[in-house]
Write a protein that holds these residues in place. Structure first.
Motif, short mmCIF file in Angstrom:
data_model
loop_
_atom_site.label_atom_id
_atom_site.label_comp_id
_atom_site.label_asym_id
_atom_site.label_seq_id
_atom_site.Cartn_x
_atom_site.Cartn_y
_atom_site.Cartn_z
N ALA A 48 0.84 -1.20 0.00
CA ALA A 48 0.00 0.00 0.00
C ALA A 48 0.88 1.25 0.00
O ALA A 48 0.61 2.22 -0.72
CB ALA A 48 -0.93 -0.02 1.21
N PHE A 63 -3.71 0.71 -10.61
CA PHE A 63 -4.74 -0.11 -9.95
C PHE A 63 -6.10 0.58 -10.05
O PHE A 63 -7.12 -0.05 -10.25
CB PHE A 63 -4.40 -0.32 -8.47
CG PHE A 63 -3.31 -1.30 -8.24
CD1 PHE A 63 -3.58 -2.65 -8.13
CD2 PHE A 63 -1.99 -0.87 -8.13
CE1 PHE A 63 -2.57 -3.56 -7.90
CE2 PHE A 63 -0.97 -1.77 -7.91
CZ PHE A 63 -1.25 -3.12 -7.80
N VAL A 69 -9.97 -5.60 -13.65
CA VAL A 69 -9.48 -6.03 -12.36
C VAL A 69 -8.18 -6.78 -12.58
O VAL A 69 -8.14 -7.73 -13.35
CB VAL A 69 -10.49 -6.96 -11.69
CG1 VAL A 69 -10.00 -7.36 -10.32
CG2 VAL A 69 -11.83 -6.28 -11.61
N PHE A 71 -4.55 -8.03 -10.38
CA PHE A 71 -3.67 -8.03 -9.23
C PHE A 71 -2.38 -8.74 -9.63
O PHE A 71 -2.38 -9.96 -9.82
CB PHE A 71 -4.32 -8.73 -8.04
CG PHE A 71 -5.48 -7.96 -7.45
CD1 PHE A 71 -5.26 -7.00 -6.48
CD2 PHE A 71 -6.78 -8.17 -7.89
CE1 PHE A 71 -6.31 -6.27 -5.95
CE2 PHE A 71 -7.84 -7.46 -7.36
CZ PHE A 71 -7.60 -6.50 -6.39
N ARG B 249 -7.35 -9.21 -1.11
CA ARG B 249 -6.48 -8.67 -2.17
C ARG B 249 -5.12 -9.35 -2.12
O ARG B 249 -4.49 -9.63 -3.13
CB ARG B 249 -6.31 -7.15 -1.99
CG ARG B 249 -7.57 -6.38 -2.33
CD ARG B 249 -7.32 -4.87 -2.27
NE ARG B 249 -8.58 -4.16 -2.23
CZ ARG B 249 -9.09 -3.60 -1.13
NH1 ARG B 249 -8.44 -3.65 0.02
NH2 ARG B 249 -10.25 -2.99 -1.18
N LEU B 252 -5.44 -12.62 -3.76
CA LEU B 252 -5.50 -12.47 -5.21
C LEU B 252 -4.12 -12.20 -5.80
O LEU B 252 -3.86 -12.50 -6.96
CB LEU B 252 -6.46 -11.34 -5.60
CG LEU B 252 -7.94 -11.62 -5.31
CD1 LEU B 252 -8.78 -10.38 -5.60
CD2 LEU B 252 -8.44 -12.80 -6.13
N GLN B 274 -15.74 -2.76 -5.85
CA GLN B 274 -16.12 -3.62 -6.97
C GLN B 274 -14.93 -4.41 -7.49
O GLN B 274 -15.07 -5.56 -7.92
CB GLN B 274 -16.74 -2.77 -8.09
CG GLN B 274 -17.59 -3.58 -9.06
CD GLN B 274 -18.74 -4.30 -8.37
OE1 GLN B 274 -19.48 -3.69 -7.60
NE2 GLN B 274 -18.88 -5.59 -8.60
N ALA B 275 -13.72 -3.81 -7.44
CA ALA B 275 -12.54 -4.50 -7.98
C ALA B 275 -12.26 -5.79 -7.22
O ALA B 275 -11.98 -6.83 -7.83
CB ALA B 275 -11.32 -3.57 -7.91
N VAL B 276 -12.35 -5.75 -5.89
CA VAL B 276 -12.03 -6.97 -5.14
C VAL B 276 -13.16 -8.00 -5.30
O VAL B 276 -12.91 -9.21 -5.41
CB VAL B 276 -11.69 -6.66 -3.66
CG1 VAL B 276 -12.90 -6.26 -2.85
CG2 VAL B 276 -11.02 -7.86 -3.00
N ASP B 278 -15.05 -8.37 -8.00
CA ASP B 278 -14.88 -8.95 -9.34
C ASP B 278 -13.68 -9.88 -9.38
O ASP B 278 -13.73 -10.95 -10.00
CB ASP B 278 -14.71 -7.84 -10.38
CG ASP B 278 -16.00 -7.05 -10.60
OD1 ASP B 278 -17.05 -7.49 -10.09
OD2 ASP B 278 -15.94 -6.00 -11.27
N GLY B 279 -12.59 -9.46 -8.74
CA GLY B 279 -11.38 -10.29 -8.72
C GLY B 279 -11.65 -11.65 -8.08
O GLY B 279 -11.19 -12.69 -8.56
N GLU B 282 -13.79 -13.85 -10.36
CA GLU B 282 -13.00 -14.39 -11.46
C GLU B 282 -12.13 -15.55 -11.00
O GLU B 282 -12.01 -16.57 -11.66
CB GLU B 282 -12.08 -13.29 -12.01
CG GLU B 282 -12.45 -12.82 -13.39
CD GLU B 282 -11.66 -11.59 -13.77
OE1 GLU B 282 -10.41 -11.69 -13.84
OE2 GLU B 282 -12.28 -10.54 -13.98
N PRO B 413 -5.59 1.14 -3.17
CA PRO B 413 -6.17 -0.05 -3.81
C PRO B 413 -5.73 -1.35 -3.14
O PRO B 413 -6.22 -2.41 -3.50
CB PRO B 413 -5.63 0.03 -5.25
CG PRO B 413 -4.38 0.81 -5.15
CD PRO B 413 -4.56 1.77 -4.00
N ILE B 414 -4.82 -1.27 -2.18
CA ILE B 414 -4.29 -2.49 -1.55
C ILE B 414 -4.90 -2.69 -0.16
O ILE B 414 -5.36 -3.78 0.17
CB ILE B 414 -2.74 -2.42 -1.42
CG1 ILE B 414 -2.11 -2.05 -2.76
CG2 ILE B 414 -2.19 -3.72 -0.87
CD1 ILE B 414 -2.26 -3.08 -3.85
#
Lengths: 86, 480
Positions: A48, A63, A69, A71, B249, B252, B274-276, B278-279, B282, B413-414
């Motif tokens: 972070a 990001f 999406v 990672f 996260r 992922l 939403q990103a986490v 969706d991740g 997936e 984002p982390i």
């Protein structure tokens, strides 16, 4: 990161990783492209901090900028992610 | 079995919240765990059937009957075993959080009127504490004879407080377990895991689900590499896994994420973006991915299982078992899962005049959806751990070279958010050296998630007309 010579994305990332590891008293393995980030000894907080400092150094945060999406898993993925977003 | 009819040495215990219901040990027995169901930690599995008929407490622990007790264990397995032993026996059980600063222990012991400590640590760890120590830990020994204790134990959890010292929140077991739906005995496929520590509310919920269902629970262990942890989850064949968005996260970003195949993935403790979501969908295409709203004070609020961030605005009008309203921009909750009160000499009120808990979580309604947008009072949520800006400012301001400082949240984002600081120096000078000194001071006296990730020097800070630091001023960075 200010200075007469602009560093490449790769060098900026590697240099920040080393700074953060030293601050957080983490020992780093050799920083090769196939190094899995989560096996680098850095925790979520370290990442972070890295992403925030990179945003200040490079001016962007892939990001959040990207709609997809993603990672990154390895250091090589991570650097390519930043390079691709320039 | 009737509960709560034994002697009560503590006048503050019991009262209108004392309830009837099975103790945890009775619940494990009633669940009839299969021979393979266990609490699983690195290198050791303890069968639930064994735990139901045994104890991890040393001989002489009957003296704890009705007492206010703090449980201090090195790892979660020790806590899991002792919680089952102490529920029904002690009057009050205070779960010591895993990262409690030594400087805060005395205030917690006083606020909870603790009379004894149950621990698997050596006596040296309590050299400054004048209380009797009772040992716990492996091996699990046969239960002593006599009637099983059946007191209505008060459960106490710690949460982050304003001045850095945690606040103590009291629950009863009925409220703690009210959100747990019975699982059909025929469904023996569930194996639980949580990335949380079970001594915190989010992890405790998963512990209680495993206990009440008689299912295996794979415990996390502080300091264990994620690769090893995921390896244990894979070997145990976990089906139901819970963690914060920051925990997920991390999963992922791990090469081993695909090694586990959960059927249910649960997020709580932070805003699930939403990103986490969706991740996770997936990476785990066969899993139901749900995010739950819960806090130590409000208990489990509601679950959102439509794969989208935020929650449907229709939840606000629902008169069901969890009522929600938005007041002054923040979420208020009333349910049968709420805590009963705060402990301490001068405890703040837990409920508003309508019996709702003010969560401090700011919510914005856009059309038919409500979104979480941050915390009231600028509280920063770093990967599920709350940081009060004032606490960090106090440390920064200790440095003689600092005139004033402002600490605030910046989106990440982390970890959801990180801590950043604006500092007004006393006089112009070597900023790099001053920055290093300030950050070193912070690292010496604060846990790492509270240390500013970025620190910049500014000529002045904006003040409100009332002369307070303006906490709504535009912050550093484009999305601070």
């Amino acid at each position: 990161m200010a200075g007469p010579f602009a560093m490449s994305t790769r060098l900026t990332i590697l240099s920040l990783i080393k700074d953060i590891a030293a601050e957080q008293k983490k020992t780093l393995p050799p920083l090769t492209d196939d190094l899995v980030l989560l096996e680098s000894g850095l925790d979520s907080l370290c990442f972070a901090i890295l992403v925030a400092r990179l945003e200040d150094s490079l001016g962007y945060d892939p990001f959040t900028a990207s709609d997809d999406v993603y990672f990154p898993v390895t250091l090589g993925d991570f650097i390519a992610f930043y390079d691709g977003a320039r | 079995m009737e509960r709560g009819n034994g002697p009560r040495p503590l006048g503050s215990l019991g009262g209108p919240n004392a309830v009837s219901g099975p103790t945890l040990r009775e619940a494990v027995r009633q669940a009839r765990p299969s021979p393979t169901a266990s609490f699983s930690a690195p290198g050791v599995d303890v069968p639930l059937a064994h735990i139901a008929e045994g104890t991890s407490l040393a001989a002489g622990s009957a003296a704890l009957s009705g007492r206010s007790v703090m449980l201090v264990t090195r790892d979660q397995l020790g806590a899991a075993l002792a919680m089952i032993d102490l529920d029904g026996l002690v009057g009050r059980m205070v779960l010591c959080p895993p990262d409690l600063a030594a400087t805060h222990r005395a205030s917690l012991l006083a606020d909870a009127e603790v009379e004894a400590i149950v621990t698997d640590c050596s006596a040296d760890a309590f050299a400054d504490v004048d209380l009797p120590l009772f040992q716990c830990g492996l091996p699990v020994r046969p239960l002593p004879g006599g009637a099983a204790p059946s007191r209505a134990t008060e459960w106490v959890l710690a949460t982050s407080g304003t001045a850095g010292a945690p606040k103590l929140v009291a629950h009863d077991l009925r409220a703690l377990t009210a959100a747990i739906k019975p699982v059909p005995a025929s469904d023996d496929r569930i194996t639980w895991a949580t990335f949380y520590d079970i001594r915190r509310y989010g992890g405790l919920q998963i512990f209680l689900r495993a206990v009440l269902g008689g299912r295996t629970l794979v415990l996390s262990q502080a300091g264990e590499p994620l690769v090893d942890h995921l390896g244990r989850l894979r070997e145990a064949g976990v089906t139901h896994v819970s963690g914060t968005p920051s925990h997920w996260r991390r999963v992922l970003m791990s090469a081993e994420a695909g090694g586990i195949a959960p059927g249910y993935v649960r997020l709580s403790g932070e805003i699930a973006d939403q990103a986490v979501l969706d991740g996770l969908s997936e990476t785990f295409p066969h899993a139901k991915v749900g995010h739950a709203y819960a806090s130590t004070e409000a208990g489990v609020g509601f679950e959102v299982n439509d794969g989208l961030e935020g929650f449907p605005a229709s939840f606000l009008d629902d008169p069901g078992d969890c009522q929600l309203r938005i007041a002054d921009g923040s979420l208020r909750i009333r349910s049968n899962r709420m805590a009963s009160r705060y402990l301490g000499a001068d405890p703040p009120a837990l409920l508003d005049e309508d019996g709702f808990i003010e969560t401090g979580d700011m919510v914005e309604r856009r059309g038919n959806r409500c979104f979480f947008v941050g915390r009231r009072g600028g509280i920063i949520n770093v990967g599920g751990l709350k940081v009060h800006p004032e606490e960090v400012e106090a440390v920064i301001n200790r440095h003689a070279g600092v005139r004033m400082s402002l600490v605030r949240s910046r989106r990440s984002p982390i970890t959801g958010a990180i801590v950043v600081a604006d500092v007004v120096p006393e006089r112009p000078g070597d900023e790099a050296a001053l920055r290093d000194e300030i950050l070193q001071t912070c690292r010496d006296s604060l846990p790492s998630h509270k240390v500013p990730a970025l620190l910049r020097f500014v000529p002045a800070l904006e003040m409100t007309p009332a002369g307070k630091l303006s906490r709504t001023a535009p912050s550093q960075g484009p999305r601070a």
